[in-house]
Design a protein around this motif. Structure first.
Motif, mmCIF file in Angstrom:
data_model
loop_
_atom_site.group_PDB
_atom_site.id
_atom_site.type_symbol
_atom_site.label_atom_id
_atom_site.label_comp_id
_atom_site.label_asym_id
_atom_site.label_seq_id
_atom_site.Cartn_x
_atom_site.Cartn_y
_atom_site.Cartn_z
ATOM 1 N N TYR A 33 -47.757 -23.888 -9.789
ATOM 2 C CA TYR A 33 -46.617 -23.512 -8.949
ATOM 3 C C TYR A 33 -46.766 -22.083 -8.446
ATOM 4 O O TYR A 33 -46.582 -21.805 -7.247
ATOM 5 C CB TYR A 33 -45.325 -23.665 -9.757
ATOM 6 C CG TYR A 33 -44.190 -22.785 -9.297
ATOM 7 C CD1 TYR A 33 -43.404 -23.137 -8.207
ATOM 8 C CD2 TYR A 33 -43.902 -21.586 -9.965
ATOM 9 C CE1 TYR A 33 -42.356 -22.323 -7.783
ATOM 10 C CE2 TYR A 33 -42.856 -20.769 -9.555
ATOM 11 C CZ TYR A 33 -42.092 -21.134 -8.459
ATOM 12 O OH TYR A 33 -41.063 -20.321 -8.051
ATOM 13 N N ASP A 98 -39.993 -25.514 -7.995
ATOM 14 C CA ASP A 98 -40.292 -26.053 -6.666
ATOM 15 C C ASP A 98 -40.729 -24.913 -5.742
ATOM 16 O O ASP A 98 -39.932 -24.024 -5.399
ATOM 17 C CB ASP A 98 -39.041 -26.745 -6.116
ATOM 18 C CG ASP A 98 -39.268 -27.417 -4.774
ATOM 19 O OD1 ASP A 98 -40.308 -27.162 -4.137
ATOM 20 O OD2 ASP A 98 -38.403 -28.199 -4.351
ATOM 21 N N SER A 99 -41.998 -24.937 -5.321
ATOM 22 C CA SER A 99 -42.509 -23.876 -4.452
ATOM 23 C C SER A 99 -41.875 -23.926 -3.069
ATOM 24 O O SER A 99 -41.711 -22.893 -2.407
ATOM 25 C CB SER A 99 -44.032 -23.977 -4.338
ATOM 26 O OG SER A 99 -44.420 -25.258 -3.857
ATOM 27 N N GLY A 100 -41.492 -25.117 -2.597
ATOM 28 C CA GLY A 100 -40.832 -25.224 -1.300
ATOM 29 C C GLY A 100 -39.462 -24.562 -1.320
ATOM 30 O O GLY A 100 -39.099 -23.811 -0.401
ATOM 31 N N LEU A 101 -38.694 -24.833 -2.364
ATOM 32 C CA LEU A 101 -37.395 -24.191 -2.536
ATOM 33 C C LEU A 101 -37.573 -22.678 -2.674
ATOM 34 O O LEU A 101 -36.816 -21.893 -2.095
ATOM 35 C CB LEU A 101 -36.694 -24.760 -3.770
ATOM 36 C CG LEU A 101 -35.410 -24.073 -4.234
ATOM 37 C CD1 LEU A 101 -34.341 -24.106 -3.147
ATOM 38 C CD2 LEU A 101 -34.891 -24.722 -5.526
ATOM 39 N N SER A 127 -35.883 -23.380 -9.846
ATOM 40 C CA SER A 127 -35.997 -22.246 -8.926
ATOM 41 C C SER A 127 -36.239 -20.948 -9.685
ATOM 42 O O SER A 127 -35.862 -20.811 -10.853
ATOM 43 C CB SER A 127 -34.710 -22.122 -8.102
ATOM 44 O OG SER A 127 -33.614 -21.849 -8.961
ATOM 45 N N GLU A 212 -40.671 -34.717 -7.933
ATOM 46 C CA GLU A 212 -41.486 -33.500 -8.027
ATOM 47 C C GLU A 212 -40.880 -32.320 -7.293
ATOM 48 O O GLU A 212 -41.305 -31.182 -7.485
ATOM 49 C CB GLU A 212 -42.897 -33.779 -7.490
ATOM 50 C CG GLU A 212 -43.707 -34.754 -8.326
ATOM 51 C CD GLU A 212 -44.257 -34.131 -9.605
ATOM 52 O OE1 GLU A 212 -44.129 -32.907 -9.756
ATOM 53 O OE2 GLU A 212 -44.810 -34.860 -10.421
ATOM 54 N N THR A 213 -39.900 -32.575 -6.421
ATOM 55 C CA THR A 213 -39.249 -31.485 -5.689
ATOM 56 C C THR A 213 -37.810 -31.346 -6.171
ATOM 57 O O THR A 213 -37.251 -32.265 -6.789
ATOM 58 C CB THR A 213 -39.250 -31.745 -4.182
ATOM 59 O OG1 THR A 213 -38.412 -32.890 -3.904
ATOM 60 C CG2 THR A 213 -40.665 -32.023 -3.675
ATOM 61 N N ALA A 214 -37.202 -30.220 -5.842
ATOM 62 C CA ALA A 214 -35.826 -29.983 -6.275
ATOM 63 C C ALA A 214 -34.880 -31.045 -5.728
ATOM 64 O O ALA A 214 -34.024 -31.573 -6.465
ATOM 65 C CB ALA A 214 -35.384 -28.593 -5.836
ATOM 66 N N ASP A 215 -35.019 -31.381 -4.467
ATOM 67 C CA ASP A 215 -34.128 -32.390 -3.876
ATOM 68 C C ASP A 215 -34.333 -33.752 -4.530
ATOM 69 O O ASP A 215 -33.361 -34.484 -4.778
ATOM 70 C CB ASP A 215 -34.370 -32.489 -2.373
ATOM 71 C CG ASP A 215 -33.857 -31.266 -1.631
ATOM 72 O OD1 ASP A 215 -33.082 -30.491 -2.224
ATOM 73 O OD2 ASP A 215 -34.253 -31.074 -0.457
#
Length: 506
Positions: A33, A98-101, A127, A212-215
Motif C-alpha cells: 500500500y 486504500d491507496s485510492g482513498l 485510511s 479490496e477498496t474502501a467502497d
C-alpha cells in the motif's frame, strides 16, 4: 511533491505477521500500500527501541523509538519528516488501507492547504492520516505542555487516535480537512486491523469476500452484516451467588433470594478452566466477574484475579464495595499486573437515598473507593444507575466523583425485558433497531457453567450449553441463529421487550 509514509508498529501484535486468507500478511499488504501512495519513495516503520523483531526483509526503513510516550513519537516524526512536503501516517497492522482513498485525501489536503487530513465515517483501518511536517512542532508543544490530571487520560505513542487527541486540545488553531464516507458506518465499530484474533478474522472474511477498496468494504459490511459476528469479546461470569445488599432495582431477589448474604461460589479450578477456553478460542477478552453476586464474597478472589490477569485478560470487577476482607486489595495490587478496573456501585451521595436504593453499607462502600483509588489510581469508577428515584441528585453525584477520581459511570436503568417496573428517566433506544450487541460480542456464564443467551435471560430459558462440559466454540455457534434472526428483524419474546440491545460492553 515529496511525501513520506510512516507506519506505526510500536505495539505490533504477532497476528500482523500471519498470512491472511492464504496470502500476504498484514504487514506485507501495508508495505505494498505504501508503495502505491503518490510521491512516496520510502516507508518508515516505527519500532520500539527494545523490539527484537527482524522486519528488514519487508522493505521498510526502520526507525527505533525511545520509550516516552507521545512526545518521543512526535520527535521521531519531526526528525524523519523534516525534508518532506507531507506525511502519510498509519498503523502497520491495517492490511486494507486504500491507496485510492488516500490519494483523494491528499488532493484535498493540498487543495485546501490543510495542516491535517483524516477520513470519517469509514470503518477503522481503511485510511491514513495526512499531515504537514510543520504541524508536528505545534503538536509537540501541546504534548509537552499537557499535564495529565485525574480527569485526563495520558496519550500513548501506540494509541491509534493519538495525533487527533492532541489536535483536539487546540482544534481551532489548525486547518483540518475531512474525507467523509458516503455511508456512515461508525456505528458498526468495525476495526480492520490485525491487532487481535477477533479483528484478524474479520479482515480475513472481508478479503475472502473480495473487498479490496474502501467502497467495496463498506458495501460488503452493509450487505453481509453476519460477517461482523466474529469472536466473543466480553464474558460476564458469575463467581458468587448472593450479595450483601438487596438493591431495589435488581431482579435477583425475585428468584427466591430474599435475604442478603452468600449463597455459593464457583470453584477456582472451574474458573481457570473457563479462562483457558476463552484464551484458546478468543486470544484476548474482557472478563467481568460480577454477574448476580458480590465478588468480595469469593473466598479466593485474589487468586482468581491473578489467574485472569496472568493471561493478559482485562478484568472488570463491579462491586458494592462491601464485604471485602482486609488485605485483599493490597494483595492484588502487589502483583502489579495490568488490566484491572474497579466499578463501585454507589448510586447516590445522599446516605438516606443510598439506603432506600441499596440498603446499608454507605460508609464502607465509600471507604472502599478511597482505598482502591490509592492502590489503583486511574482504574476506579464510581457508578450510579440512572432512574427516577435518584435523578435529582445525579448531576451532583457526577460532578463530585469526576473531581475526585476523574472518572464516573452513569449506567442506564435495565427493566430486564419488563420483569421489573419501568423506572427509566428517558428512553434512549435508537429510532431504528439494529442487531443486539450482546448476541454479537458477549457470553454470559452462570455459577454452574451454564451459558444463558444473555444477562436478560434470567431463568436461562434460552440456554446455549455448559462451558464446563462443552467447548466455547460449540456454545458460541449455538447463539448464531439468534443473531441471524436479529438481522432479519425476527425476535423471540425475550428480545421483543428488551431495552439493552444497543448497550455496549467493552
Amino acid at each position: 511533491m515529496k511525501n513520506l509514509a510512516v507506519a506505526n508498529a510500536l505495539a505490533l501484535n504477532p497476528y500482523a505477521l500471519e498470512a491472511i486468507a492464504g496470502g500476504a500478511t498484514a504487514m506485507q499488504r501495508v508495505r505494498e500500500y505504501a508503495g502505491r501512495l503518490p510521491g512516496v519513495e520510502h516507508c518508515l516503520l516505527l519500532l520500539p527501541e527494545d523490539a527484537d523483531m527482524d522486519l528488514e526483509d519487508l522493505g521498510f526503513d526502520i526507525r527505533r523509538v525511545k520509550a516516552g510516550g507521545i512526545v518521543e513519537l512526535l520527535r521521531s516524526l519531526q526528525d524523519a519528516g523534516s525534508d518532506y512536503d507531507n506525511l502519510f501516517y498509519f498503523f502497520a497492522d491495517c492490511p486494507l488501507l486504500d491507496s485510492g482513498l488516500s490519494a483523494r485525501m491528499l488532493d484535498n489536503h493540498q487543495k485546501y492547504y490543510a495542516d491535517y487530513t483524516f477520513a470519517d465515517g469509514y470503518p477503522y483501518g481503511l485510511s491514513p492520516e495526512i499531515l504537514k511536517p510543520a504541524l508536528l512542532t505545534s503538536l509537540l508543544a501541546l504534548a509537552q505542555g499537557s499535564r495529565s490530571s485525574a480527569a485526563e487520560e495520558p496519550i500513548h505513542a501506540h494509541d491509534r487516535g493519538a495525533l487527533f487527541e492532541l489536535i483536539k486540545k487546540d482544534i481551532n488553531a489548525f486547518d483540518i480537512e475531512t474525507e467523509l464516507s458516503p455511508v456512515d458506518l461508525r456505528m458498526l465499530r468495525a476495526e480492520l486491523s490485525a491487532d487481535c484474533k477477533r479483528n484478524l478474522l474479520l479482515v480475513q472474511r472481508v478479503i475472502q469476500g473480495g473487498a479490496e477498496t474502501a467502497d467495496a468494504v463498506c458495501r460488503l459490511l452493509k450487505e453481509q452484516p453476519e460477517i461482523l459476528r466474529t469472536l466473543p469479546s466480553f464474558f460476564a461470569v458469575q463467581i458468587v451467588a448472593g450479595c450483601p445488599q438487596l438493591c431495589s432495582y435488581c431482579p435477583y431477589p425475585g428468584f427466591g433470594i430474599e435475604v442478603a448474604g452468600k449463597q455459593g461460589e464457583m470453584e477456582l479450578k472451574h474458573f481457570i478452566r473457563i479462562l483457558e477456553q476463552i484464551h484458546a478460542f478468543c486470544g484476548e477478552a474482557t472478563i467481568g466477574v460480577s454477574l448476580w453476586g458480590e465478588p468480595a464474597y469469593h473466598s479466593g478472589f485474589a487468586d482468581l484475579a491473578a489467574a485472569a490477569l496472568a493471561k493478559n485478560f482485562r478484568l472488570v470487577v463491579e462491586s458494592s464495595g462491601i464485604g471485602w476482607q482486609d488485605g485483599v486489595f493490597s494483595r492484588i495490587a502487589e502483583n502489579k499486573l495490568p488490566g484491572l478496573d474497579w466499578i463501585i456501585s454507589l448510586d447516590s451521595r445522599d446516605p438516606q437515598e443510598y439506603k432506600r436504593l441499596r440498603g446499608g453499607g454507605f460508609e464502607e462502600a465509600h471507604k472502599s473507593v478511597e482505598v482502591l483509588q490509592s492502590l489503583f489510581p486511574g482504574h476506579v469508577y464510581p457508578q450510579a444507575v440512572r432512574m427516577n428515584e435518584n435523578e435529582e441528585g445525579l448531576e451532583d453525584f457526577f460532578r463530585y466523583w469526576k473531581s475526585q477520581t476523574g472518572r464516573v459511570i452513569v449506567q442506564k436503568y435495565d427493566h430486564f425485558c419488563g420483569y421489573l417496573p419501568d423506572r427509566r428517566v428517558t428512553d434512549l433506544s435508537p429510532l431504528k433497531r439494529f442487531p443486539c450487541w450482546h448476541l454479537k460480542r458477549d457470553v454470559t456464564v452462570l455459577l454452574d457453567g451454564r451459558v444463558s443467551l444473555c444477562r436478560e435471560d434470567l431463568r436461562c430459558e434460552h440456554g446455549l450449553g455448559n462451558l464446563l462440559e462443552q467447548s466455547l466454540e460449540e456454545i458460541w455457534t449455538a447463539a448464531e441463529p439468534y443473531y441471524r434472526d436479529h438481522l432479519q428483524e425476527r425476535y423471540p419474546d425475550l428480545c421483543k421487550n428488551c431495552d439493552e440491545y444497543y448497550s455496549f460492553n467493552f
